[in-house]
Design a protein around this motif. Structure first.
Motif, mmCIF file in Angstrom:
data_model
loop_
_atom_site.group_PDB
_atom_site.id
_atom_site.type_symbol
_atom_site.label_atom_id
_atom_site.label_comp_id
_atom_site.label_asym_id
_atom_site.label_seq_id
_atom_site.Cartn_x
_atom_site.Cartn_y
_atom_site.Cartn_z
ATOM 1 N N VAL A 15 -1.970 -10.846 9.791
ATOM 2 C CA VAL A 15 -1.224 -10.927 8.536
ATOM 3 C C VAL A 15 -1.793 -9.920 7.535
ATOM 4 O O VAL A 15 -3.003 -9.790 7.399
ATOM 5 C CB VAL A 15 -1.284 -12.348 7.942
ATOM 6 C CG1 VAL A 15 -0.547 -12.394 6.601
ATOM 7 C CG2 VAL A 15 -0.696 -13.359 8.910
ATOM 8 N N ALA A 16 -0.891 -9.219 6.832
ATOM 9 C CA ALA A 16 -1.301 -8.258 5.803
ATOM 10 C C ALA A 16 -0.503 -8.493 4.533
ATOM 11 O O ALA A 16 0.668 -8.885 4.581
ATOM 12 C CB ALA A 16 -1.104 -6.825 6.283
ATOM 13 N N ILE A 17 -1.141 -8.237 3.406
ATOM 14 C CA ILE A 17 -0.449 -8.191 2.121
ATOM 15 C C ILE A 17 -0.392 -6.738 1.690
ATOM 16 O O ILE A 17 -1.362 -5.991 1.862
ATOM 17 C CB ILE A 17 -1.152 -9.071 1.058
ATOM 18 C CG1 ILE A 17 -0.322 -9.085 -0.240
ATOM 19 C CG2 ILE A 17 -2.581 -8.622 0.800
ATOM 20 C CD1 ILE A 17 -0.818 -10.112 -1.260
ATOM 21 N N GLY A 18 0.758 -6.310 1.182
ATOM 22 C CA GLY A 18 0.938 -4.920 0.777
ATOM 23 C C GLY A 18 1.347 -4.814 -0.675
ATOM 24 O O GLY A 18 2.179 -5.593 -1.155
ATOM 25 N N LEU A 19 0.765 -3.837 -1.379
ATOM 26 C CA LEU A 19 1.067 -3.594 -2.784
ATOM 27 C C LEU A 19 1.625 -2.182 -2.937
ATOM 28 O O LEU A 19 0.981 -1.216 -2.511
ATOM 29 C CB LEU A 19 -0.178 -3.742 -3.664
ATOM 30 C CG LEU A 19 -0.656 -5.160 -4.013
ATOM 31 C CD1 LEU A 19 -1.258 -5.859 -2.786
ATOM 32 C CD2 LEU A 19 -1.691 -5.112 -5.120
ATOM 33 N N GLU A 20 2.812 -2.079 -3.519
ATOM 34 C CA GLU A 20 3.472 -0.790 -3.749
ATOM 35 C C GLU A 20 3.726 -0.604 -5.240
ATOM 36 O O GLU A 20 4.229 -1.500 -5.908
ATOM 37 C CB GLU A 20 4.796 -0.737 -2.975
ATOM 38 C CG GLU A 20 5.864 0.170 -3.527
ATOM 39 C CD GLU A 20 5.486 1.644 -3.606
ATOM 40 O OE1 GLU A 20 4.562 2.078 -2.888
ATOM 41 O OE2 GLU A 20 6.118 2.365 -4.395
ATOM 42 N N GLY A 21 3.377 0.578 -5.755
ATOM 43 C CA GLY A 21 3.611 0.850 -7.168
ATOM 44 C C GLY A 21 3.592 2.331 -7.470
ATOM 45 O O GLY A 21 3.037 2.746 -8.478
ATOM 46 N N SER A 22 4.213 3.143 -6.613
ATOM 47 C CA SER A 22 4.150 4.592 -6.759
ATOM 48 C C SER A 22 5.085 5.131 -7.832
ATOM 49 O O SER A 22 4.942 6.274 -8.259
ATOM 50 C CB SER A 22 4.461 5.270 -5.424
ATOM 51 O OG SER A 22 5.757 4.911 -4.975
ATOM 52 N N ALA A 23 6.055 4.323 -8.267
ATOM 53 C CA ALA A 23 6.989 4.758 -9.310
ATOM 54 C C ALA A 23 7.274 3.554 -10.215
ATOM 55 O O ALA A 23 6.358 2.839 -10.583
ATOM 56 C CB ALA A 23 8.249 5.350 -8.695
#
Length: 366
Positions: A15-23
Motif C-alpha cells: 500500500v502507498a499514499i501519494g501526494l501531488e501538488g505540481s500546479a
C-alpha cells in the motif's frame, strides 16, 4: 543519489499514499498492489482505496501565482491526508511508503507538498519515494485503460510531449518548443475572461462546441515538435479586435464570435498534436495511442485522435477526469511500482526540480 536495493519479492499486498501538488491541484491518493501469483504472470489489477483532490481556483481573467498556489496546498494538505486515510479504511500501520511528486511543475507548490511528504514519512517512519509527474500520468493511464505498449500523448498545463517506451525509458519523440497546450488554452481563456471554475480549458471546450466558423490560424509543426506561442499571439490579436469594436467576419459575412475563436484554436492545435502522434506511431510500429494529462479529458481531442487511429487500424485509450486531471493516486501508483523494485528516495535527495525530464527516469518495473 536515490537508493536502489536488490529487487525484493513481496508475498503480500503493498500500500502507498501519494501526494501531488505540481500546479493548482492538490491530490492525495492511496492504492494497493497485489503480489503476482508467480514471476512470469502479470500483476493483478491495483485497488484504488481513495483519490481526493482540491483545486485552487482564481477569478476569471487571472492565472494562479506560485506563492498563492503553495499557500493553498499548505492549507489543505493535512485535511486531504486525513480524509484519504479515513476513506481507505486503513491505518497508518498499513501504509508501506509515502510517494510525492518530485517534478516537473511549479517550484513553490512542489516544495510545499514535498515538505508535507517528508514530514509524513518521518512521523510515520515510512520510506519516501519521489515520482516523476509525467511517469505518474503514463502508468496510471496504462493501469486504468489496459493499454499495453502505446505511443503516449502527454498534454497538460505545463507539458506537451509525444512519448514511447524503449529499453526501460520513456523516450520523448516530440514536444512543445515553447508553451504547453494547456497553458495555451488557459491563457486564451484569460484573454476572453472565461471563468476558471472548474477549469479554463474545460470552459473553452464547451464554448468550442458552439462554434460555427473556422478562423484560419498559424499551423506550426516543426518536425516532431510543435510551437504554440505564435498561435496564441495571433488569436489574441483577433480577440482584441472583436472586443474593441472592430469586428472580424467569416466567409459568409457573419461576425466571428468568441465561440468561433475557441473552436478554431482547438481544431488547429489538436490537429498539430494528432500529426506528430501519428508520425511517432509509424516510427515505432504501434497501433495504440494513450492520451494522458489534464487536456486529455477533452472529448474533441479524443475524437480527432480516434479518427486518425482507426484509419491506421489502431485504438485510442484515455481516462476520465478522475485520473486524467492531476491526482494523488497516479503518484501513489507510479511510486509503488518503483518501490517494489527496491527504489527509495533519501531525505537529502528529496528536493524538487521544476525541470524533471520524462526520459530521466529508469523504468525498472517494465
Amino acid at each position: 543519489m536515490p537508493i536502489r536495493q536488490e529487487m525484493p519479492v513481496f508475498d503480500r499486498p503493498m500500500v502507498a499514499i501519494g501526494l501531488e501538488g505540481s500546479a493548482n491541484k492538490l491530490g492525495v491518493g492511496i492504492i494497493r498492489h497485489f503480489p503476482r501469483p508467480n514471476k512470469t504472470s502479470p500483476r493483478p489489477p491495483a485497488e484504488i482505496l481513495s483519490n481526493i483532490r482540491h483545486t485552487y481556483i482564481t477569478p476569471p481573467g487571472e492565472g494562479f501565482l506560485p506563492r498563492d498556489t503553495a499557500k493553498h496546498h499548505r492549507s489543505f494538505v493535512v485535511k486531504l491526508v486525513k480524509e484519504a486515510i479515513l476513506q481507505s479504511e486503513l491505518t497508518v500501520d498499513d501504509i508501506d511508503c509515502v510517494c510525492f511528486t518530485q517534478g516537473p511543475g511549479m517550484g513553490a507548490p512542489l516544495q510545499s507538498v514535498a515538505i508535507a511528504a517528508r514530514t509524513i514519512c518521518l512521523m510515520w517512519d515510512k520510506p519516501l519515494v519521489g515520482v516523476n509527474h509525467c511517469v505518474g500520468h503514463i502508468e496510471m493511464g496504462r493501469e486504468i485503460t489496459g493499454a499495453d505498449n502505446p505511443v503516449v500523448l502527454y498534454v497538460s498545463g505545463g507539458n506537451t510531449q509525444v512519448i514511447a517506451y524503449s529499453h526501460q525509458r520513456y523516450r520523448i519523440f516530440g514536444e512543445t518548443l515553447d508553451i504547453a497546450v494547456g497553458n495555451c488554452l488557459d491563457r486564451f481563456a484569460r484573454t476572453l475572461q472565461i471563468p476558471n471554475d472548474p477549469s479554463p480549458g474545460y470552459n473553452i471546450e464547451l464554448l468550442a462546441q458552439k462554434g460555427k466558423h473556422y478562423v484560419e490560424l498559424p499551423y506550426t509543426v516543426k518536425g516532431m515538435d510543435v510551437s504554440m506561442s505564435g498561435i496564441l499571439a495571433y488569436i489574441d490579436g483577433i480577440a482584441a479586435d472583436v472586443f474593441s469594436g472592430k469586428p472580424r467576419f467569416a466567409d459568409d459575412s457573419e461576425q466571428i464570435t468568441r465561440e468561433d475563436l475557441c473552436f478554431s484554436l482547438q481544431e488547429t492545435i489538436f490537429a498539430m498534436l494528432v500529426e506528430i502522434t501519428e508520425r511517432a506511431m509509424a516510427h515505432v510500429g504501434s497501433q495504440q495511442v494513450l492520451i494522458v494529462g489534464g487536456v486529455g479529458c477533452n472529448e474533441r481531442l479524443q475524437n480527432m485522435m480516434g479518427i486518425m487511429a482507426r484509419d491506421r487500424g489502431g485504438d485510442v485509450y484515455a481516462t476520465d477526469e478522475r485520473f486524467c486531471i492531476d491526482n494523488g493516486i497516479m503518484i501513489a501508483h507510479a511510486g509503488l511500482l518503483a518501490y517494489e523494485t527496491g527504489y527509495r528516495t533519501a531525505l537529502e535527495d528529496s528536493v524538487c526540480t521544476q525541470r524533471f525530464r520524462t526520459d530521466e527516469v529508469f523504468v525498472a518495473w517494465r
